[in-house]
Design a protein around this motif. Structure first.
Motif, PDB file in Angstrom:
ATOM      1  N   HIS A  27       1.074  -1.196   0.157  1.00  0.00           N
ATOM      2  CA  HIS A  27      -0.084   0.062   0.062  1.00  0.00           C
ATOM      3  C   HIS A  27       0.822   1.160  -0.002  1.00  0.00           C
ATOM      4  O   HIS A  27       2.152   1.053   0.460  1.00  0.00           O
ATOM      5  CB  HIS A  27      -0.878  -0.080   1.460  1.00  0.00           C
ATOM      6  CG  HIS A  27      -0.212   0.148   2.633  1.00  0.00           C
ATOM      7  ND1 HIS A  27       0.693  -0.940   3.060  1.00  0.00           N
ATOM      8  CD2 HIS A  27       0.091   1.056   3.483  1.00  0.00           C
ATOM      9  CE1 HIS A  27       0.854  -0.588   4.191  1.00  0.00           C
ATOM     10  NE2 HIS A  27       0.611   0.743   4.388  1.00  0.00           N
ATOM     11  N   ARG A  28       0.227   2.451  -0.032  1.00  0.00           N
ATOM     12  CA  ARG A  28       1.230   3.553  -0.303  1.00  0.00           C
ATOM     13  C   ARG A  28       0.638   4.515   0.856  1.00  0.00           C
ATOM     14  O   ARG A  28       1.461   5.343   1.204  1.00  0.00           O
ATOM     15  CB  ARG A  28       0.696   4.204  -1.645  1.00  0.00           C
ATOM     16  CG  ARG A  28       0.963   3.410  -2.844  1.00  0.00           C
ATOM     17  CD  ARG A  28       0.379   4.238  -4.111  1.00  0.00           C
ATOM     18  NE  ARG A  28       0.591   3.345  -5.320  1.00  0.00           N
ATOM     19  CZ  ARG A  28       0.229   3.564  -6.581  1.00  0.00           C
ATOM     20  NH1 ARG A  28      -0.367   5.028  -6.711  1.00  0.00           N
ATOM     21  NH2 ARG A  28       0.139   2.953  -7.756  1.00  0.00           N
ATOM     22  N   THR A  32      -4.936   3.529   0.302  1.00  0.00           N
ATOM     23  CA  THR A  32      -4.733   2.273  -0.498  1.00  0.00           C
ATOM     24  C   THR A  32      -4.505   1.287   0.631  1.00  0.00           C
ATOM     25  O   THR A  32      -4.992  -0.072   0.481  1.00  0.00           O
ATOM     26  CB  THR A  32      -3.501   2.374  -1.045  1.00  0.00           C
ATOM     27  OG1 THR A  32      -2.423   3.002  -0.235  1.00  0.00           O
ATOM     28  CG2 THR A  32      -3.626   3.460  -2.247  1.00  0.00           C
ATOM     29  N   THR A  52      -3.745  -4.905  -6.797  1.00  0.00           N
ATOM     30  CA  THR A  52      -3.574  -3.510  -6.504  1.00  0.00           C
ATOM     31  C   THR A  52      -2.687  -2.752  -7.076  1.00  0.00           C
ATOM     32  O   THR A  52      -3.036  -1.391  -7.301  1.00  0.00           O
ATOM     33  CB  THR A  52      -3.382  -3.300  -4.873  1.00  0.00           C
ATOM     34  OG1 THR A  52      -2.145  -4.219  -4.372  1.00  0.00           O
ATOM     35  CG2 THR A  52      -4.630  -3.846  -3.928  1.00  0.00           C
ATOM     36  N   PHE A  56      -4.262   0.671  -8.087  1.00  0.00           N
ATOM     37  CA  PHE A  56      -3.983   1.969  -7.688  1.00  0.00           C
ATOM     38  C   PHE A  56      -3.237   2.866  -8.589  1.00  0.00           C
ATOM     39  O   PHE A  56      -3.144   4.083  -8.617  1.00  0.00           O
ATOM     40  CB  PHE A  56      -3.000   1.853  -6.445  1.00  0.00           C
ATOM     41  CG  PHE A  56      -3.602   1.036  -5.185  1.00  0.00           C
ATOM     42  CD1 PHE A  56      -4.826   1.310  -4.941  1.00  0.00           C
ATOM     43  CD2 PHE A  56      -2.747   0.112  -4.533  1.00  0.00           C
ATOM     44  CE1 PHE A  56      -5.494   0.684  -4.103  1.00  0.00           C
ATOM     45  CE2 PHE A  56      -3.226  -0.342  -3.392  1.00  0.00           C
ATOM     46  CZ  PHE A  56      -4.554  -0.217  -3.183  1.00  0.00           C
ATOM     47  N   ASP A  57      -2.715   2.259  -9.950  1.00  0.00           N
ATOM     48  CA  ASP A  57      -2.383   2.992 -10.953  1.00  0.00           C
ATOM     49  C   ASP A  57      -3.664   3.792 -11.635  1.00  0.00           C
ATOM     50  O   ASP A  57      -3.458   4.873 -12.098  1.00  0.00           O
ATOM     51  CB  ASP A  57      -1.791   2.379 -12.068  1.00  0.00           C
ATOM     52  CG  ASP A  57      -0.196   1.829 -11.843  1.00  0.00           C
ATOM     53  OD1 ASP A  57       0.164   2.493 -10.768  1.00  0.00           O
ATOM     54  OD2 ASP A  57       0.381   0.984 -12.092  1.00  0.00           O
ATOM     55  N   ALA A  60      -5.692   6.048  -6.807  1.00  0.00           N
ATOM     56  CA  ALA A  60      -4.976   5.907  -5.598  1.00  0.00           C
ATOM     57  C   ALA A  60      -5.523   6.658  -4.187  1.00  0.00           C
ATOM     58  O   ALA A  60      -4.877   6.855  -3.302  1.00  0.00           O
ATOM     59  CB  ALA A  60      -3.411   5.908  -5.796  1.00  0.00           C
ATOM     60  N   ASP A  61      -6.458   7.494  -4.796  1.00  0.00           N
ATOM     61  CA  ASP A  61      -7.087   8.017  -3.692  1.00  0.00           C
ATOM     62  C   ASP A  61      -8.550   8.275  -4.170  1.00  0.00           C
ATOM     63  O   ASP A  61      -9.194   8.062  -5.191  1.00  0.00           O
ATOM     64  CB  ASP A  61      -6.587   9.814  -3.837  1.00  0.00           C
ATOM     65  CG  ASP A  61      -6.715  10.298  -5.229  1.00  0.00           C
ATOM     66  OD1 ASP A  61      -7.801  10.474  -5.698  1.00  0.00           O
ATOM     67  OD2 ASP A  61      -5.566  10.415  -5.754  1.00  0.00           O
TER      68      ASP A  61
END
Length: 205
Positions: A27-28, A32, A52, A56-57, A60-61
């Motif tokens: 996760h970031r 995420t 993921t 997420f690419d 991611a928000d």
């Protein structure tokens, strides 16, 4: 061996074997992580980590996620299973984070558990790993080991969580949760387990 002695031995052995434990879900940030934990329901961490990066690419928000369709999200997360429901939950909770929490993941059990698809276990993981709040998330693996190690007699994850919190000092809960997961995978599997060869079961069993 009394329960307190078993708990002390288990904690010492886990610290010996796993002095450092990484968070198994890639996760970031807190958002995420929340999405990854939601996807991990009835799915392996390994599979989630394969899915993921593409998700997420794409988004991611929450601001970016709500610009996707649930169908587009579902297409990416399909390998995780329950993809239709999970995709809708991701889409819906992203809207709620923006509408009610300024686009941030709330650091509150109550607020997290009010989000679609987020139960107590998911909230506990996020609180522990994103915010450092003491928690003891119990999944099926921890439930199995807690029974094997006679730290609980319960089959209820809620009661097992309470028993584990009583057995171990609060400051160790977050690390122990991860240590037990890693130990179960390496030494204490659900099937084909030989207690005599297990570094913990051979002592406390």
């Amino acid at each position: 061996m009394r329960k307190s002695e078993r708990a002390a031995f288990i904690m010492a052995k886990l610290d010996e074997l796993y002095p450092e434990v990484p968070i198994p879900l890639d996760h970031r940030d807190s958002y995420t992580l929340l999405i990854a934990v939601l996807l991990s329901a009835q799915c392996t961490d390994k599979r989630v980590n394969q899915v993921t990066p593409a998700l997420f690419d794409l988004a991611a928000d929450p601001q970016t996620m709500i610009r996707q369709t649930p169908e587009a999200i579902r297409e990416i997360i399909r390998p995780c299973g329950l993809s239709e429901r999970k995709a809708q939950n991701i889409y819906d909770l992203s809207h709620i984070l923006l509408a009610e929490h300024g686009g941030e993941v709330p650091a509150s059990f109550e607020a997290l558990e009010a989000l679609p698809g987020v139960g107590h276990k998911t909230a506990s993981v996020v609180m522990a790993q994103a915010f450092g709040v003491p928690a003891f998330p119990v999944d099926t693996h921890i439930q199995r080991l807690a029974n094997r190690w006679k730290l609980t007699k319960s089959k209820s994850v809620g009661k097992t969580e309470k028993d584990l919190k009583k057995a171990f000092p609060e400051k160790h809960w977050n690390k122990l949760h991860l240590q037990i997961i890693f130990f179960g995978r390496e030494y204490c599997p659900a099937r084909g387990h030989d207690p005599a060869l297990c570094p913990i079961c051979s002592v406390v069993g």
